[in-house]
Design an enzyme around this catalytic site. Structure first.
Site, PDB file in Angstrom:
ATOM      1  N   TRP A  20      40.193  41.787  18.090  1.00 25.55           N
ATOM      2  CA  TRP A  20      38.707  42.140  18.425  1.00 25.55           C
ATOM      3  C   TRP A  20      38.598  43.568  18.415  1.00 25.55           C
ATOM      4  O   TRP A  20      37.438  43.949  18.511  1.00 25.55           O
ATOM      5  CB  TRP A  20      38.288  41.632  19.798  1.00 25.55           C
ATOM      6  CG  TRP A  20      39.589  41.802  20.791  1.00 25.55           C
ATOM      7  CD1 TRP A  20      39.807  42.976  21.583  1.00 25.55           C
ATOM      8  CD2 TRP A  20      40.676  40.818  21.128  1.00 25.55           C
ATOM      9  NE1 TRP A  20      40.746  42.669  22.339  1.00 25.55           N
ATOM     10  CE2 TRP A  20      41.347  41.218  22.186  1.00 25.55           C
ATOM     11  CE3 TRP A  20      40.925  39.450  20.977  1.00 25.55           C
ATOM     12  CZ2 TRP A  20      42.426  40.741  22.643  1.00 25.55           C
ATOM     13  CZ3 TRP A  20      41.949  38.851  21.520  1.00 25.55           C
ATOM     14  CH2 TRP A  20      42.770  39.462  22.205  1.00 25.55           C
ATOM     15  N   ARG A  21      39.695  44.394  18.097  1.00 33.18           N
ATOM     16  CA  ARG A  21      39.380  45.875  18.047  1.00 33.18           C
ATOM     17  C   ARG A  21      38.942  46.324  16.616  1.00 33.18           C
ATOM     18  O   ARG A  21      38.663  47.506  16.461  1.00 33.18           O
ATOM     19  CB  ARG A  21      40.597  46.599  18.411  1.00 33.18           C
ATOM     20  CG  ARG A  21      40.928  46.378  19.898  1.00 33.18           C
ATOM     21  CD  ARG A  21      42.099  47.027  20.436  1.00 33.18           C
ATOM     22  NE  ARG A  21      42.455  46.988  21.844  1.00 33.18           N
ATOM     23  CZ  ARG A  21      43.384  47.440  22.389  1.00 33.18           C
ATOM     24  NH1 ARG A  21      44.490  47.832  21.731  1.00 33.18           N
ATOM     25  NH2 ARG A  21      43.533  47.004  23.666  1.00 33.18           N
ATOM     26  N   GLU A  33      35.668  39.480  25.154  1.00 32.45           N
ATOM     27  CA  GLU A  33      35.732  39.809  26.370  1.00 32.45           C
ATOM     28  C   GLU A  33      35.360  38.562  27.520  1.00 32.45           C
ATOM     29  O   GLU A  33      36.060  38.760  28.642  1.00 32.45           O
ATOM     30  CB  GLU A  33      34.741  40.925  26.684  1.00 32.45           C
ATOM     31  CG  GLU A  33      34.712  42.328  26.036  1.00 32.45           C
ATOM     32  CD  GLU A  33      36.098  42.909  26.323  1.00 32.45           C
ATOM     33  OE1 GLU A  33      36.420  42.441  27.711  1.00 32.45           O
ATOM     34  OE2 GLU A  33      36.608  43.647  25.669  1.00 32.45           O
ATOM     35  N   THR A  39      42.439  36.960  32.425  1.00 34.33           N
ATOM     36  CA  THR A  39      43.171  36.049  31.435  1.00 34.33           C
ATOM     37  C   THR A  39      44.153  37.124  30.719  1.00 34.33           C
ATOM     38  O   THR A  39      43.731  38.253  30.074  1.00 34.33           O
ATOM     39  CB  THR A  39      42.634  35.373  30.640  1.00 34.33           C
ATOM     40  OG1 THR A  39      41.547  34.407  31.147  1.00 34.33           O
ATOM     41  CG2 THR A  39      43.201  34.346  29.695  1.00 34.33           C
ATOM     42  N   LEU A  76      42.068  26.727  29.557  1.00 40.16           N
ATOM     43  CA  LEU A  76      42.049  28.236  29.903  1.00 40.16           C
ATOM     44  C   LEU A  76      41.471  28.549  31.139  1.00 40.16           C
ATOM     45  O   LEU A  76      41.701  29.446  31.672  1.00 40.16           O
ATOM     46  CB  LEU A  76      41.038  28.857  28.733  1.00 40.16           C
ATOM     47  CG  LEU A  76      41.091  30.330  28.621  1.00 40.16           C
ATOM     48  CD1 LEU A  76      42.444  30.764  28.314  1.00 40.16           C
ATOM     49  CD2 LEU A  76      40.102  30.785  27.652  1.00 40.16           C
ATOM     50  N   GLY A  77      41.165  27.456  31.776  1.00 40.81           N
ATOM     51  CA  GLY A  77      40.629  27.714  33.201  1.00 40.81           C
ATOM     52  C   GLY A  77      39.183  28.665  33.391  1.00 40.81           C
ATOM     53  O   GLY A  77      38.878  29.058  32.546  1.00 40.81           O
ATOM     54  N   TYR A 116      31.736  45.274  34.450  1.00 36.22           N
ATOM     55  CA  TYR A 116      32.939  45.328  33.426  1.00 36.22           C
ATOM     56  C   TYR A 116      32.500  44.883  32.072  1.00 36.22           C
ATOM     57  O   TYR A 116      32.694  45.565  31.221  1.00 36.22           O
ATOM     58  CB  TYR A 116      34.082  44.358  33.796  1.00 36.22           C
ATOM     59  CG  TYR A 116      35.232  44.383  32.726  1.00 36.22           C
ATOM     60  CD1 TYR A 116      35.925  45.515  32.371  1.00 36.22           C
ATOM     61  CD2 TYR A 116      35.104  43.308  31.905  1.00 36.22           C
ATOM     62  CE1 TYR A 116      36.533  45.761  31.234  1.00 36.22           C
ATOM     63  CE2 TYR A 116      35.903  43.338  30.674  1.00 36.22           C
ATOM     64  CZ  TYR A 116      36.631  44.242  30.466  1.00 36.22           C
ATOM     65  OH  TYR A 116      37.360  44.439  29.517  1.00 36.22           O
ATOM     66  N   ASP A 134      38.408  47.554  35.593  1.00 39.18           N
ATOM     67  CA  ASP A 134      39.152  46.256  35.695  1.00 39.18           C
ATOM     68  C   ASP A 134      40.428  46.690  36.351  1.00 39.18           C
ATOM     69  O   ASP A 134      40.511  47.652  36.960  1.00 39.18           O
ATOM     70  CB  ASP A 134      39.301  45.752  34.205  1.00 39.18           C
ATOM     71  CG  ASP A 134      40.516  46.442  33.527  1.00 39.18           C
ATOM     72  OD1 ASP A 134      40.595  47.653  33.730  1.00 39.18           O
ATOM     73  OD2 ASP A 134      41.038  45.793  32.798  1.00 39.18           O
ATOM     74  N   CYS A 188      51.475  51.291  32.670  1.00 45.60           N
ATOM     75  CA  CYS A 188      51.194  51.565  34.031  1.00 45.60           C
ATOM     76  C   CYS A 188      51.225  50.072  34.661  1.00 45.60           C
ATOM     77  O   CYS A 188      50.345  49.579  35.061  1.00 45.60           O
ATOM     78  CB  CYS A 188      50.104  52.374  34.300  1.00 45.60           C
ATOM     79  SG  CYS A 188      49.950  53.181  36.268  1.00 45.60           S
ATOM     80  N   CYS A 195      57.523  54.692  33.892  1.00 43.65           N
ATOM     81  CA  CYS A 195      57.107  55.962  34.596  1.00 43.65           C
ATOM     82  C   CYS A 195      57.968  56.985  33.848  1.00 43.65           C
ATOM     83  O   CYS A 195      57.740  58.206  33.674  1.00 43.65           O
ATOM     84  CB  CYS A 195      57.640  56.290  36.001  1.00 43.65           C
ATOM     85  SG  CYS A 195      56.277  55.144  36.900  1.00 43.65           S
ATOM     86  N   SER A 298      43.634  28.800  42.264  1.00 42.25           N
ATOM     87  CA  SER A 298      43.736  30.308  43.014  1.00 42.25           C
ATOM     88  C   SER A 298      43.430  30.223  44.378  1.00 42.25           C
ATOM     89  O   SER A 298      43.880  30.995  45.148  1.00 42.25           O
ATOM     90  CB  SER A 298      42.659  31.100  42.505  1.00 42.25           C
ATOM     91  OG  SER A 298      41.554  30.398  41.966  1.00 42.25           O
TER      92      SER A 298
END
Length: 349
Positions: A20-21, A33, A39, A76-77, A116, A134, A188, A195, A298
């Site tokens: 998608w980029r 998105e 996800t 996919l939920g 977002y 996000d 990260c 690190c 959840s």
DNA sequence: CAGCCGTGGGC
DNA sequence: TGCCCAAGGCT
């Protein structure tokens, strides 16, 4: 060098190559998105290809039926994402002449698009300078700048939103947004961050203080409740009785088997003596299939049992949400995981 | 606005 | 095992 420049330089050599980029089409970006909300990339990737293949344009998406969308979304939920996408696609197709919005404020008005996603689509498609915030961004900023304000507090959200917007590259906001999320996802990371090779190693407040593992701070949510579901497989001569769930509970509008929910895990004898059982199945005998299945969501733990009614022909469609389907047509129904994984096992042979 | 909405993976 | 978390949004 600025924070943004370091991230972008890192991204240009280390960033992932995701499908998608490669586009600036706001519709395709929107598809990706929404699919990626809460996800992981690996989980969403096959769904992205499926939806792009089935619905190349927003008009194709708008013309689909909600049942078809839910069926493709199966597994996919967070199924309200699919229903909201349908609403948005119809608005874009029929009220906005098929032209997908690209500015932040217009995007924000569409169902399923929050701060977002509006920032992501507007920056990726036309380079609007809105910072995404996000889970990755929260983590990177809290560590690099040593912020211990809880990220899910009202104060924390405002603080991080403001900081994120201050840091964005006005030269290339889209690449910057991709970069900070990719950096959070691959370097990260929540656990075992890299690190040693991090470009912010020399200036990261958390690394210096040894608090990397403690950040970001998050207020714990209250624990899940337990529910007990008893499903009844009513099947004979290639017909299966299916039930459509209501819209005000988990798995809204998805298909399953007729269900009796109980306050606790009842033994078969007690279950058969309940008023509900007697109303729906009379004195029809059932036999248990397997043991208890724990399904974790959840906010709730569902303990499910499955039973089979050998004398299925005596069971009527006693609710307007109950309907018989041919076994070979079950595949067309959108079912939640508890049900489709049971069907896959039970009817495998 | 705290609680709700799924599923899968890591440890 | 149980808990955390993952490119959030809605009510």
């Amino acid at each position: 060098m600025s924070f943004a420049s370091k991230l972008i330089i890192w991204y240009q050599s280390e960033g992932r190559d995701l499908p998608w980029r490669k586009t600036r089409d706001p519709y395709i970006i929107w598809l990706s998105e929404i699919i990626l909300q809460q996800t992981r990339v690996e989980q969403g990737l096959p769904y992205f290809y499926t939806f792009r293949e089935h619905f190349p344009t927003v008009l194709d998406f708008a013309e689909a039926s909600e049942d078809e969308l839910l069926r493709l979304w199966q597994g996919l939920g967070y199924y309200s994402r699919a229903r909201n996408m349908h609403k948005t696609a119809k608005i874009v197709a029929y009220e906005l002449k098929g032209e997908f919005p690209v500015d932040y404020d217009s995007l924000l008005r569409l169902p399923g698009i929050g701060e977002y996603t509006a920032a992501a689509i507007s920056s990726f498609s036309v380079g609007e300078s809105k910072a995404v915030l996000d889970g990755n961004v929260f983590r990177v900023l809290s560590r690099v700048f040593g912020i211990s304000t809880a990220i899910n507090s009202t104060e924390g959200k405002k603080l991080f939103q403001s900081l994120a917007q201050d840091l964005i590259s006005t030269i290339d906001p889209g690449t910057y947004n991709h970069a900070i999320m990719d950096f959070g996802a691959t370097v990260c990371k929540p656990k075992a961050p890299l690190c040693e090779s991090c470009v912010f190693r020399g200036e990261c407040a958390a690394f210096e203080e040894g608090s990397v593992a403690l950040l970001p701070v998050k207020i714990k949510s209250k624990k899940s409740r337990d529910r007990y579901f008893n499903y009844f497989l009513v099947e004979e001569d290639g017909l299966v009785l299916m039930a459509r769930r209501g819209g005000d509970d988990v798995w809204a509008n998805m298909y399953e088997f007729p269900l009796l929910e109980t306050r606790e895990d009842l033994d078969l004898e007690t279950l058969m003596r309940t008023d509900e059982y007697r109303f729906f199945f009379g004195s029809t005998v059932v036999e248990p299939i397997g043991g208890i299945t724990k399904h974790v969501l959840s906010h709730q733990n569902i303990y499910a049992r499955f039973f089979r009614l050998p004398d299925a022909k005596s069971v009527l469609e006693k609710k307007d949400t109950w309907h018989y389907f041919f076994l070979e047509n079950l595949d067309k129904l959108a079912k939640h995981k508890l049900i489709f994984s049971f069907i896959d096992k039970y009817f495998k042979d």
